[in-house]
Scaffold this motif. Structure first.
Motif, mmCIF file in Angstrom:
data_model
loop_
_atom_site.group_PDB
_atom_site.id
_atom_site.type_symbol
_atom_site.label_atom_id
_atom_site.label_comp_id
_atom_site.label_asym_id
_atom_site.label_seq_id
_atom_site.Cartn_x
_atom_site.Cartn_y
_atom_site.Cartn_z
ATOM 1 N N SER A 307 41.730 17.400 55.757
ATOM 2 C CA SER A 307 41.094 18.527 55.061
ATOM 3 C C SER A 307 40.248 18.010 53.901
ATOM 4 C CB SER A 307 42.149 19.507 54.552
ATOM 5 O OG SER A 307 42.680 19.045 53.332
ATOM 6 N N GLY A 308 40.700 16.909 53.268
ATOM 7 C CA GLY A 308 39.960 16.345 52.142
ATOM 8 C C GLY A 308 39.954 17.269 50.935
ATOM 9 N N SER A 309 40.641 18.392 51.043
ATOM 10 C CA SER A 309 40.558 19.394 49.984
ATOM 11 C C SER A 309 41.388 18.987 48.775
ATOM 12 C CB SER A 309 41.064 20.729 50.542
ATOM 13 O OG SER A 309 41.474 21.538 49.473
ATOM 14 N N PRO A 310 40.826 19.099 47.588
ATOM 15 C CA PRO A 310 41.585 18.727 46.392
ATOM 16 C C PRO A 310 42.761 19.647 46.137
ATOM 17 C CG PRO A 310 39.482 19.710 45.784
ATOM 18 C CD PRO A 310 39.467 19.571 47.275
ATOM 19 N N SER A 311 42.765 20.808 46.796
ATOM 20 C CA SER A 311 43.882 21.718 46.548
ATOM 21 C C SER A 311 45.004 21.520 47.567
ATOM 22 C CB SER A 311 43.392 23.162 46.577
ATOM 23 O OG SER A 311 42.733 23.393 47.786
ATOM 24 N N ALA A 312 44.785 20.620 48.528
ATOM 25 C CA ALA A 312 45.831 20.409 49.530
ATOM 26 C C ALA A 312 46.851 19.412 48.991
ATOM 27 C CB ALA A 312 45.209 19.864 50.814
ATOM 28 N N SER A 313 48.116 19.645 49.306
ATOM 29 C CA SER A 313 49.118 18.644 48.923
ATOM 30 C C SER A 313 50.270 18.707 49.905
ATOM 31 C CB SER A 313 49.593 18.872 47.487
ATOM 32 O OG SER A 313 50.561 19.877 47.439
ATOM 33 N N ALA A 314 51.008 17.618 49.999
ATOM 34 C CA ALA A 314 52.138 17.582 50.928
ATOM 35 C C ALA A 314 53.332 16.968 50.219
ATOM 36 C CB ALA A 314 51.771 16.745 52.165
ATOM 37 N N ASP A 315 54.494 17.544 50.445
ATOM 38 C CA ASP A 315 55.709 17.006 49.836
ATOM 39 C C ASP A 315 56.157 15.753 50.561
ATOM 40 O OD1 ASP A 315 56.093 18.870 47.884
ATOM 41 O OD2 ASP A 315 57.095 20.278 49.232
#
Ligand SMILES: Nc1ncnc2c1ncn2[C@@H]1O[C@H](COP(=O)(O)OP(=O)(O)OP(=O)(O)O)[C@@H](O)[C@H]1O
Length: 466
Positions: A307-315
């Protein structure tokens, strides 16, 4: 001509003038290895140091095994280093299986013997620890890992040679030799090994593979063991190649970020997925997370990279988080506050379109676009779980309230104030959960409240708070 002795001599695992600590259970494999090494000891100037571990699992039999091994060593003019310990009690106390406890306990015993040699002046690099795993054990190990779920590293099976954390070589000189050949050797040399009754018990997963699965597979292919071993060798080659490539990339393409974790070069996303996953696996290894990673964690990292999205994150395990910062993958360490909390407390952040967002009980939700407007496109990476700091404030309708004042109004005792977890971005507090030492009701920032116009929702959850 003795094929087992020749195979070991030619394996390049046994070096001249070595000091070899050998795990001697008294069973056929280790009896065979002991005999082979004794045979080679004059020719190669080897010094042998047998170690026996009595796991106290089979009362009576275990003591008889120990006495047998100790007598054999005496007759060979060697000292036996015997260790006795209650494996079942230790396993229960640690919440492990007896197999797991027995394994690390044995390794501890081997290492203790090797360390004692160092103290006597033997050079660490001249010491090897020899284990008697054979080709059948190798095939079973690969099948075991395959069923548990593994990658190219696990499929490679056990290494014939590796260095342990203390710098001792662990060698497995019989790893290419089938069990049948070892039993033959024992008969030819009248070694009369001990039999471990628990080897016939299907209570242990490893035994079920040997006693049930492998015979079943042999019905499909009589040479299944060789087929599995070939797969293992091929996987080991692939792993070695990927290891080399990953090491080269990590030198240039990855930076440690002080205490906050790791950051990769932008081109990580363009690498071949096989190499990329290997690099990420190695990097997670340097953070001590590798053992606890699941395929879902890896998929999470791949998804945010895509996604490259700065708002994406994964635990990730242990409170770590993967996120994108300026197009670069960052594996972020948990915030200090989260570390100060019990290990199971961590922050989970999810950004989703409003129509897809869910609202888990106890979680806080905010308008993601409003937060982005205030803190920039990488606002997710700035959100932390911590305790209070000076200047902290909460947005309330028509203004802001100092956290200090809020705690006073709530009559929260001073000694508890530094233990209350807060979710904050900079000095601005977004969420204070209700909790044992926290406020009587949860507090949410009014600045980013959801509205009928909200397009994206960020869900903020503190996992592990009761
Ligand atoms: N009681 C023991 N005392 C000393 N050495 C032992 C003992 N049991 C096993 N060993 C050594 O460890 C080797 C491996 O044994 P085993 O396959 O039972 O152990 P493991 O470490 O659990 O192996 P795996 O990696 O297959 O799970 C043996 O060949 C022997 O050299």
């Amino acid at each position: 001509m003795n094929t087992v002795v020749d195979a070991v001599r030619n394996s390049s695992l046994i070096r001249e003038h070595q000091h070899i600590v050998i795990g001697l259970s008294g069973g056929p494999d280790s009896m065979c290895l002991f005999s082979v090494l004794k045979n080679l000891s004059a020719e190669l100037d080897l010094k042998l140091y047998p170690v026996h571990v009595n796991h106290k699992i089979r009362p009576g039999e275990a003591e008889a095994d120990q006495a047998f091994v100790e007598r054999l060593c005496r007759e060979s003019g060697l000292d036996c280093y015997s260790v006795e310990f209650d494996c079942r009690a230790a396993a229960e106390a640690r919440g492990e299986t007896t197999e797991e406890t027995g394994r690390w306990m044995r390794y501890e015993a081997f290492r203790a013997r090797a360390e004692a040699l160092c103290e006597q002046g033997v050079d660490r690099k001249d010491i090897a620890v020899a284990l008697a795993h054979n080709a059948d054990d190798q095939a079973e190990t690969i099948m075991f890992r395959l069923m548990r779920g593994t990658g190219v590293g696990g499929l490679s099976g056990m290494a014939a040679e590796r260095e342990d954390e203390a710098g001792f070589r662990i060698i497995r000189p019989l790893l290419e030799i089938p069990k049948s050949r070892i039993l033959e050797y024992c008969r030819e040399h009248d070694l009369q090994p001990r039999t471990d009754r628990t080897n016939a018990s299907t209570e242990y997963a490893r035994n079920r593979i040997r006693l049930e699965l492998m015979p079943a597979l042999r019905q499909y292919n009589p040479h299944i063991r060789e087929a599995i071993l070939r797969l293992g060798r091929s996987a080991a080659e692939t792993r070695d190649y990927l290891d080399t490539m990953a090491a080269a990339y990590m030198k240039e393409g990855m930076e440690r970020r002080g205490e906050t974790g790791l950051c990769f070069r932008k081109d990580l996303a363009e690498l071949h997925p096989a190499l990329r996953k290997h690099i990420i696996g190695k990097a997670l290894g340097t953070l001590g997370l590798f053992q606890d990673m699941t395929s879902a964690h890896y998929s999470g990292i791949e998804a945010i990279l895509r996604s490259g999205s700065p708002s994406a994150s994964a635990d990730l395990p242990h409170g770590y988080r993967a996120c994108m910062e300026y197009g670069r993958l960052v594996l972020r360490a948990p915030s200090r506050a989260a570390e100060a909390e019990p290990a199971h407390v961590r922050l989970a952040l999810t950004v989703l379109p409003a129509e897809e967002a869910d609202f888990p009980p106890g979680a806080a939700v905010f308008d993601a676009d409003a937060l982005e407007d205030a803190y920039g496109s990488d606002f997710v990476t700035k959100i932390t779980l911590r305790t209070r700091g000076s200047g902290d404030f909460l947005g309330i309708r028509g203004g802001r309230k100092k956290i200090q004042d809020l705690f006073v109004d709530e009559k929260i005792p001073k000694e508890k104030r530094d233990r209350i977890p807060l979710v904050a971005i900079g000095r601005e507090v977004l969420f204070i959960p209700r909790g044992d030492c926290g406020p009587s009701r949860p507090r949410y920032s009014a600045n980013y409240a959801l509205s009928p116009d909200t397009k994206r929702v960020i869900t903020v959850e503190i996992i592990g708070i009761v």
